[in-house]
Motif scaffolding. Structure first.
Motif, PDB file in Angstrom:
ATOM      1  N   LYS A 115       0.843  -1.187   0.000  1.00 55.72           N
ATOM      2  CA  LYS A 115       0.000   0.000   0.000  1.00 55.72           C
ATOM      3  C   LYS A 115       0.883   1.243   0.000  1.00 55.72           C
ATOM      4  O   LYS A 115       1.964   1.245   0.594  1.00 55.72           O
ATOM      5  N   VAL A 116       0.415   2.293  -0.678  1.00 53.94           N
ATOM      6  CA  VAL A 116       1.125   3.564  -0.718  1.00 53.94           C
ATOM      7  C   VAL A 116       0.126   4.663  -0.389  1.00 53.94           C
ATOM      8  O   VAL A 116      -0.902   4.794  -1.063  1.00 53.94           O
ATOM      9  N   ALA A 117       0.406   5.437   0.652  1.00 54.74           N
ATOM     10  CA  ALA A 117      -0.467   6.555   1.013  1.00 54.74           C
ATOM     11  C   ALA A 117      -0.258   7.695   0.033  1.00 54.74           C
ATOM     12  O   ALA A 117       0.877   8.060  -0.275  1.00 54.74           O
ATOM     13  N   VAL A 118      -1.364   8.262  -0.469  1.00 55.66           N
ATOM     14  CA  VAL A 118      -1.321   9.245  -1.549  1.00 55.66           C
ATOM     15  C   VAL A 118      -2.207  10.443  -1.213  1.00 55.66           C
ATOM     16  O   VAL A 118      -3.347  10.273  -0.755  1.00 55.66           O
ATOM     17  N   SER A 119      -1.705  11.646  -1.426  1.00 57.72           N
ATOM     18  CA  SER A 119      -2.552  12.843  -1.307  1.00 57.72           C
ATOM     19  C   SER A 119      -3.728  12.715  -2.269  1.00 57.72           C
ATOM     20  O   SER A 119      -3.543  12.382  -3.446  1.00 57.72           O
ATOM     21  N   ASP A 120      -4.923  13.024  -1.787  1.00 58.10           N
ATOM     22  CA  ASP A 120      -6.114  12.769  -2.604  1.00 58.10           C
ATOM     23  C   ASP A 120      -6.479  13.903  -3.552  1.00 58.10           C
ATOM     24  O   ASP A 120      -7.351  13.725  -4.398  1.00 58.10           O
TER      25      ASP A 120
ATOM     26  N   VAL B 174      -7.202  15.949   2.449  1.00 55.61           N
ATOM     27  CA  VAL B 174      -6.356  17.143   2.421  1.00 55.61           C
ATOM     28  C   VAL B 174      -6.999  18.299   3.179  1.00 55.61           C
ATOM     29  O   VAL B 174      -8.192  18.292   3.464  1.00 55.61           O
ATOM     30  N   ASP B 175      -6.178  19.271   3.474  1.00 57.45           N
ATOM     31  CA  ASP B 175      -6.632  20.479   4.158  1.00 57.45           C
ATOM     32  C   ASP B 175      -7.387  21.380   3.181  1.00 57.45           C
ATOM     33  O   ASP B 175      -6.948  21.578   2.047  1.00 57.45           O
ATOM     34  N   LYS B 176      -8.515  21.943   3.614  1.00 53.73           N
ATOM     35  CA  LYS B 176      -9.320  22.780   2.727  1.00 53.73           C
ATOM     36  C   LYS B 176      -8.675  24.123   2.415  1.00 53.73           C
ATOM     37  O   LYS B 176      -9.085  24.800   1.460  1.00 53.73           O
ATOM     38  N   LEU B 177      -7.683  24.509   3.195  1.00 55.90           N
ATOM     39  CA  LEU B 177      -7.043  25.810   2.977  1.00 55.90           C
ATOM     40  C   LEU B 177      -5.784  25.695   2.123  1.00 55.90           C
ATOM     41  O   LEU B 177      -5.591  26.451   1.179  1.00 55.90           O
ATOM     42  N   THR B 178      -4.904  24.738   2.464  1.00 57.29           N
ATOM     43  CA  THR B 178      -3.655  24.569   1.705  1.00 57.29           C
ATOM     44  C   THR B 178      -3.802  23.582   0.565  1.00 57.29           C
ATOM     45  O   THR B 178      -2.985  23.568  -0.350  1.00 57.29           O
TER      46      THR B 178
ATOM     47  N   LYS C 284      -3.222  14.374  10.408  1.00 59.42           N
ATOM     48  CA  LYS C 284      -4.074  13.536  11.260  1.00 59.42           C
ATOM     49  C   LYS C 284      -4.716  12.406  10.465  1.00 59.42           C
ATOM     50  O   LYS C 284      -4.900  11.292  10.994  1.00 59.42           O
ATOM     51  N   ASP C 285      -5.049  12.645   9.192  1.00 56.04           N
ATOM     52  CA  ASP C 285      -5.650  11.589   8.381  1.00 56.04           C
ATOM     53  C   ASP C 285      -4.592  10.573   7.961  1.00 56.04           C
ATOM     54  O   ASP C 285      -4.872   9.375   7.886  1.00 56.04           O
ATOM     55  N   LEU C 286      -3.374  11.055   7.685  1.00 54.36           N
ATOM     56  CA  LEU C 286      -2.290  10.124   7.362  1.00 54.36           C
ATOM     57  C   LEU C 286      -2.038   9.187   8.532  1.00 54.36           C
ATOM     58  O   LEU C 286      -1.910   7.965   8.352  1.00 54.36           O
ATOM     59  N   ARG C 287      -1.950   9.742   9.728  1.00 59.37           N
ATOM     60  CA  ARG C 287      -1.688   8.908  10.904  1.00 59.37           C
ATOM     61  C   ARG C 287      -2.748   7.818  11.064  1.00 59.37           C
ATOM     62  O   ARG C 287      -2.444   6.677  11.431  1.00 59.37           O
ATOM     63  N   LYS C 288      -4.010   8.145  10.796  1.00 56.62           N
ATOM     64  CA  LYS C 288      -5.099   7.170  10.929  1.00 56.62           C
ATOM     65  C   LYS C 288      -4.948   6.015   9.945  1.00 56.62           C
ATOM     66  O   LYS C 288      -5.403   4.902  10.223  1.00 56.62           O
ATOM     67  N   LYS C 289      -4.297   6.291   8.797  1.00 58.50           N
ATOM     68  CA  LYS C 289      -4.277   5.299   7.722  1.00 58.50           C
ATOM     69  C   LYS C 289      -2.952   4.557   7.582  1.00 58.50           C
ATOM     70  O   LYS C 289      -2.805   3.705   6.721  1.00 58.50           O
ATOM     71  N   LEU C 290      -2.001   4.887   8.446  1.00 58.05           N
ATOM     72  CA  LEU C 290      -0.718   4.190   8.400  1.00 58.05           C
ATOM     73  C   LEU C 290      -0.794   2.876   9.171  1.00 58.05           C
ATOM     74  O   LEU C 290      -1.279   2.826  10.294  1.00 58.05           O
ATOM     75  N   ASP C 291      -0.334   1.807   8.516  1.00 55.04           N
ATOM     76  CA  ASP C 291      -0.148   0.529   9.198  1.00 55.04           C
ATOM     77  C   ASP C 291       1.033  -0.175   8.540  1.00 55.04           C
ATOM     78  O   ASP C 291       1.700   0.393   7.669  1.00 55.04           O
ATOM     79  N   SER C 292       1.303  -1.390   8.941  1.00 54.08           N
ATOM     80  CA  SER C 292       2.503  -2.089   8.475  1.00 54.08           C
ATOM     81  C   SER C 292       2.489  -2.392   6.981  1.00 54.08           C
ATOM     82  O   SER C 292       3.538  -2.666   6.389  1.00 54.08           O
TER      83      SER C 292
ATOM     84  N   LYS D 114     -15.079   3.385  -8.131  1.00 52.78           N
ATOM     85  CA  LYS D 114     -15.635   2.050  -8.381  1.00 52.78           C
ATOM     86  C   LYS D 114     -14.754   0.981  -7.749  1.00 52.78           C
ATOM     87  O   LYS D 114     -15.253  -0.007  -7.200  1.00 52.78           O
ATOM     88  N   ARG D 115     -13.451   1.189  -7.769  1.00 56.75           N
ATOM     89  CA  ARG D 115     -12.519   0.166  -7.291  1.00 56.75           C
ATOM     90  C   ARG D 115     -12.408   0.141  -5.764  1.00 56.75           C
ATOM     91  O   ARG D 115     -12.331  -0.935  -5.168  1.00 56.75           O
ATOM     92  N   TYR D 116     -12.405   1.317  -5.138  1.00 53.22           N
ATOM     93  CA  TYR D 116     -12.161   1.359  -3.693  1.00 53.22           C
ATOM     94  C   TYR D 116     -13.315   1.946  -2.887  1.00 53.22           C
ATOM     95  O   TYR D 116     -13.445   1.650  -1.703  1.00 53.22           O
ATOM     96  N   GLY D 117     -14.111   2.831  -3.484  1.00 52.35           N
ATOM     97  CA  GLY D 117     -15.325   3.324  -2.846  1.00 52.35           C
ATOM     98  C   GLY D 117     -15.138   4.123  -1.575  1.00 52.35           C
ATOM     99  O   GLY D 117     -16.029   4.159  -0.725  1.00 52.35           O
ATOM    100  N   MET D 118     -13.993   4.785  -1.439  1.00 53.81           N
ATOM    101  CA  MET D 118     -13.724   5.563  -0.222  1.00 53.81           C
ATOM    102  C   MET D 118     -13.375   6.992  -0.609  1.00 53.81           C
ATOM    103  O   MET D 118     -12.210   7.384  -0.652  1.00 53.81           O
ATOM    104  N   VAL D 119     -14.380   7.804  -0.904  1.00 57.39           N
ATOM    105  CA  VAL D 119     -14.167   9.176  -1.357  1.00 57.39           C
ATOM    106  C   VAL D 119     -13.856  10.074  -0.163  1.00 57.39           C
ATOM    107  O   VAL D 119     -14.527  10.016   0.872  1.00 57.39           O
ATOM    108  N   GLN D 120     -12.827  10.896  -0.313  1.00 57.58           N
ATOM    109  CA  GLN D 120     -12.402  11.810   0.755  1.00 57.58           C
ATOM    110  C   GLN D 120     -13.157  13.134   0.621  1.00 57.58           C
ATOM    111  O   GLN D 120     -13.124  13.769  -0.439  1.00 57.58           O
ATOM    112  N   SER D 121     -13.786  13.565   1.685  1.00 52.16           N
ATOM    113  CA  SER D 121     -14.744  14.669   1.605  1.00 52.16           C
ATOM    114  C   SER D 121     -14.107  16.016   1.276  1.00 52.16           C
ATOM    115  O   SER D 121     -14.641  16.773   0.450  1.00 52.16           O
TER     116      SER D 121
END
Length: 365
Positions: free
Chosen positions: A76-81, A103-107, A113-121, A325-332
């Protein structure tokens, strides 16, 4: 009748390269020559990176970075959305899974905080995107990656010329990728680059970008590995070298134009992409959020009717047809930015007041 205002114009003209261009053709050496060496040297000097490699695009650059890290099927590779799809496509192409980080709505950049939630081995790398050239949050993301022992690849396709606390983008992440597409401040038509301070990654790239060759064997090359031809030509490198010498002045000019827009559009409710403290943004793209949800497309249409080109900021990757369609997890946040951001023309000679006048007329109608 008003002239058509393009979204961007290249910062290079034929008369700036004509004499050297003739020399290239006269020499017969259209690749692997002195202009490639000049651009490589200039990129290292400009950014402070130890190593630089030219490629055919930022997409091939990103692919090579992931290969250098050993990313494979099942990883898995974490990617800016909030980015152009190439950022996630290179992960998908290797059989790995992109983990979309909101991502942040301003920058418009990756949220710690979202990266930390999604990091695992199973997450083997992080791709941070300098959204529209803005590296805000890069240092914080780097610190998280160091904490978890995960390599950081910076998709700085738009980021050449930006800096963080005085350090130019290019020597901050483990590997940094640039694009020289025609919409970028430095263009070679198509092209890209990888910069790194790592001797290990540099040696791998040096061999892989030379068809797997390392040194000489007998009367030919010694092929110690399989490799690729993602080379940039002498003609392309000449264009890039000429532009990098004036890049800082281009960035200063674009910041001045962006400030003029902000002064005029702010009272209308348009909010410019924000930068973190210590960040100097190259304004590769000048992007605002519109004041009313759902009105962005109408603003683009109004500008188009007056022969002014504009477009959306960029894309919410998790909401594209394929990835949804493939992952179904849209970031708001990323989806909101896709629907509510607009990119405006920003270059020397653009008539800012004409662009703003059309927007003001639309806003008051």
């Amino acid at each position: 009748m008003n002239d058509f205002i393009k979204l961007i114009k290249p910062y290079i003209a034929f008369d700036e390269v004509s004499s050297e261009l003739k020399d290239i053709f006269d020499s017969g050496q259209l690749t692997k020559g002195k202009h490639v060496e000049k651009l490589v040297g200039s990129l290292k000097e400009y950014t402070g990176a130890k190593h630089a490699f030219l490629t055919t695009s930022a997409t091939t650059a990103l692919t090579l970075c992931l290969k250098a890290l050993g990313i494979k099927s099942g990883d898995k590779v974490a990617v800016s959305d909030f980015s152009f799809p190439a950022t996630a496509n290179v992960v998908e192409d290797l059989g790995a899974t992109p983990v979309f980080v909101d991502v942040d709505k301003l920058t418009y950049n990756m949220l710690v905080k979202d990266l930390r939630k999604k990091l695992d081995s199973s997450v083997k790398a992080v791709i941070f995107v300098d959204a529209l050239g803005n590296p805000s949050g890069l240092i914080e993301i780097k610190e998280v990656c160091q904490e978890f022992g995960i390599p950081l690849v910076e998709d700085a396709a738009c980021g050449l010329g930006s800096s963080v606390d005085g350090a130019k983008v290019g020597a901050i992440a483990d590997m940094t990728c640039f694009s020289f597409h025609p919409r970028k401040l430095l263009t070679t038509g198509e092209g890209g680059a990888i910069l790194t301070n790592s001797d290990k990654y540099a040696e791998w790239l040096r061999v892989k970008l030379n068809h797997g060759a390392s040194g000489i064997k007998g009367k030919g090359m010694n092929f110690v590995d399989f490799g690729y031809n993602y080379r940039m030509s002498e003609i392309q490198a000449l264009l890039g070298w000429k532009q990098i010498m004036k890049l800082d002045s281009i960035v200063v000019s674009r910041n001045a134009i962006a400030s003029e827009y902000e002064k005029l559009l702010g009272p209308l409710g348009f909010k410019r992409q924000a930068c973190a403290e210590g960040v100097y943004h190259n304004i590769q793209s000048l992007v605002f959020t519109v004041p009313d949800d759902g009105s962005r497309d109408q603003v683009i249409d109004a500008l188009s009717e007056q022969m002014i080109e504009s477009t959306l900021g960029t894309y919410c990757l998790s909401a594209t047809t394929y990835y949804k369609k493939r992952y179904g997890m849209v970031q708001s946040n990323a989806l909101w930015l896709e629907n509510n951001t607009i990119t405006l023309p920003c270059y020397e000679g653009v008539v800012v007041k004409r662009v703003v006048s059309v927007i003001r007329d639309f806003s008051s109608s």
